[in-house]
Enzyme design. Sequence first.
Site, short mmCIF file in Angstrom:
data_model
loop_
_atom_site.label_atom_id
_atom_site.label_comp_id
_atom_site.label_asym_id
_atom_site.label_seq_id
_atom_site.Cartn_x
_atom_site.Cartn_y
_atom_site.Cartn_z
N ALA A 66 67.35 -30.18 -55.40
CA ALA A 66 68.46 -29.80 -56.26
C ALA A 66 68.73 -28.31 -56.07
O ALA A 66 67.82 -27.54 -55.71
CB ALA A 66 68.10 -30.09 -57.71
N GLY A 111 64.86 -33.30 -54.98
CA GLY A 111 65.90 -34.31 -54.90
C GLY A 111 66.04 -34.91 -53.51
O GLY A 111 66.47 -36.06 -53.37
N GLU A 114 63.44 -37.49 -53.38
CA GLU A 114 63.86 -38.59 -54.27
C GLU A 114 64.97 -39.43 -53.64
O GLU A 114 64.99 -40.66 -53.79
CB GLU A 114 64.30 -38.01 -55.62
CG GLU A 114 63.09 -37.51 -56.42
CD GLU A 114 63.47 -36.60 -57.57
OE1 GLU A 114 64.23 -35.62 -57.33
OE2 GLU A 114 63.03 -36.85 -58.71
N GLU A 134 58.85 -29.53 -58.09
CA GLU A 134 59.53 -29.12 -59.32
C GLU A 134 58.65 -28.35 -60.29
O GLU A 134 59.12 -27.44 -60.99
CB GLU A 134 60.13 -30.34 -60.04
CG GLU A 134 61.33 -30.96 -59.34
CD GLU A 134 60.97 -31.99 -58.29
OE1 GLU A 134 59.77 -32.11 -57.94
OE2 GLU A 134 61.88 -32.70 -57.81
N1 COA Z 1 68.44 -24.63 -53.97
C1 COA Z 1 69.24 -23.58 -53.69
N2 COA Z 1 69.12 -22.85 -52.58
C2 COA Z 1 68.15 -23.17 -51.72
C3 COA Z 1 67.28 -24.24 -51.94
C4 COA Z 1 67.46 -24.99 -53.14
N3 COA Z 1 66.70 -26.06 -53.43
N4 COA Z 1 66.41 -24.32 -50.92
C5 COA Z 1 66.73 -23.32 -50.09
N5 COA Z 1 67.77 -22.64 -50.55
C6 COA Z 1 68.45 -21.47 -49.93
C7 COA Z 1 67.62 -20.22 -50.03
O1 COA Z 1 67.80 -19.60 -51.29
C8 COA Z 1 68.16 -19.42 -48.87
O2 COA Z 1 69.38 -18.85 -49.26
P1 COA Z 1 69.70 -17.30 -48.83
O3 COA Z 1 69.80 -17.36 -47.32
O4 COA Z 1 70.98 -17.02 -49.49
O5 COA Z 1 68.54 -16.48 -49.29
C9 COA Z 1 68.48 -20.49 -47.84
O6 COA Z 1 68.56 -21.72 -48.54
C10 COA Z 1 67.40 -20.62 -46.77
O7 COA Z 1 66.17 -20.84 -47.45
P2 COA Z 1 64.86 -19.93 -47.22
O8 COA Z 1 64.03 -20.02 -48.44
O9 COA Z 1 65.26 -18.59 -46.75
O10 COA Z 1 64.20 -20.72 -45.99
P3 COA Z 1 62.66 -20.77 -45.65
O11 COA Z 1 62.57 -21.40 -44.31
O12 COA Z 1 62.02 -19.43 -45.83
O13 COA Z 1 62.01 -21.75 -46.73
C11 COA Z 1 61.90 -23.73 -48.12
C12 COA Z 1 62.39 -23.09 -46.78
C13 COA Z 1 62.47 -25.13 -48.18
C14 COA Z 1 60.37 -23.80 -48.12
C15 COA Z 1 62.39 -22.86 -49.30
O14 COA Z 1 63.78 -22.63 -49.15
C16 COA Z 1 62.19 -23.51 -50.64
O15 COA Z 1 61.07 -23.51 -51.15
N6 COA Z 1 63.25 -24.08 -51.24
C17 COA Z 1 63.18 -24.66 -52.56
C18 COA Z 1 62.59 -26.05 -52.48
C19 COA Z 1 62.48 -26.65 -53.88
O16 COA Z 1 61.81 -26.16 -54.74
N7 COA Z 1 63.17 -27.81 -54.07
C20 COA Z 1 63.13 -28.54 -55.29
C21 COA Z 1 64.19 -28.09 -56.25
S1 COA Z 1 64.09 -29.01 -57.77
#
Ligand code: COA
Length: 260
Positions: A66, A111, A114, A134
Amino acid sequence: MAYSNITLDFDGPVATLTVNRPSVLNALNGPTLAEMKDALWSVWTRQGCAALILTGAGDKAFIAGADIAAMANMGPTEAVAFAEAGHCVCNLLERMPRVAIAAVNGYALGGGCELSLACDVVIASENAVFGQPEVKLGITPGFGGTARLPRAIGRARAMEWILAGGTWKATEALSAGLVNRVVPPADLPAEARRLADTIASRGPLAVQAAKRLVHDGLSVPLDAALRTEQAVFANLFATGDQKEGTQAFVEKRRPEFKGS
Ligand code: COA
């Protein structure tokens, strides 16, 4: 409805829905879920469509969950509506009379995990990463993870995935039973398409009935599931597809199913 967060393509009997927000790793916000809901209704009602492939744009993520930025300012009222939208999309994937194949091409978190759980088959690339992180955000899974994950991989594993909020590689998801198979990234689109085409060559009424039986059968007592299966099995003997399928076998030729 014009889409700006997803693409939907039809190619013969196969539809492909691609979540197209690569700059945020295809994170799901409200407008994206609304477009997905609209697209899935199109797939549901599309004549001759047998299967849907769900995937994410780019080579890094299927869906990284999400949209956290969108959730940051939500209160309980917005959150319940957001969860309802997520449930609606997952339920459509599970209930539509088309086989839903998740082609997981990278992060499938929150999500994203999911949505893959709501699909009928999950094919993952070697770089796929699954998880329900989450709790790291101070929330629970909200698009069905607490209900579908234990059903898919068992209580013990699901508890650890959800309570620790860690991530799991494609091969670990494979051995947990969440994933059907793992393929090299370059092979993922063709592998998903090959399976979709195979399913499209089968008796459509039978495929639709079998999908529903499996999903419905998982949530009722065994006896009830077996009785329903018997009735559905029997009803198919009143279809042209059953006559064609059995006759073609006897005549040693390929069946030509009409879906009637
Ligand atoms: N929601 C909103 N934005 C997200 C996102 C999410 N779930 N997952 C990644 N992004 C965005 C980041 O904020 C970043 O944006 P920016 O370039 O403006 O800073 C971009 O996507 C790239 O992500 P980044 O974190 O820089 O890539 P990474 O390779 O370092 O890490 C992840 C990848 C997936 C490990 C990391 O992005 C992450 O932990 N995301 C959240 C996952 C999460 O908690 N999902 C469940 C949500 S309920």
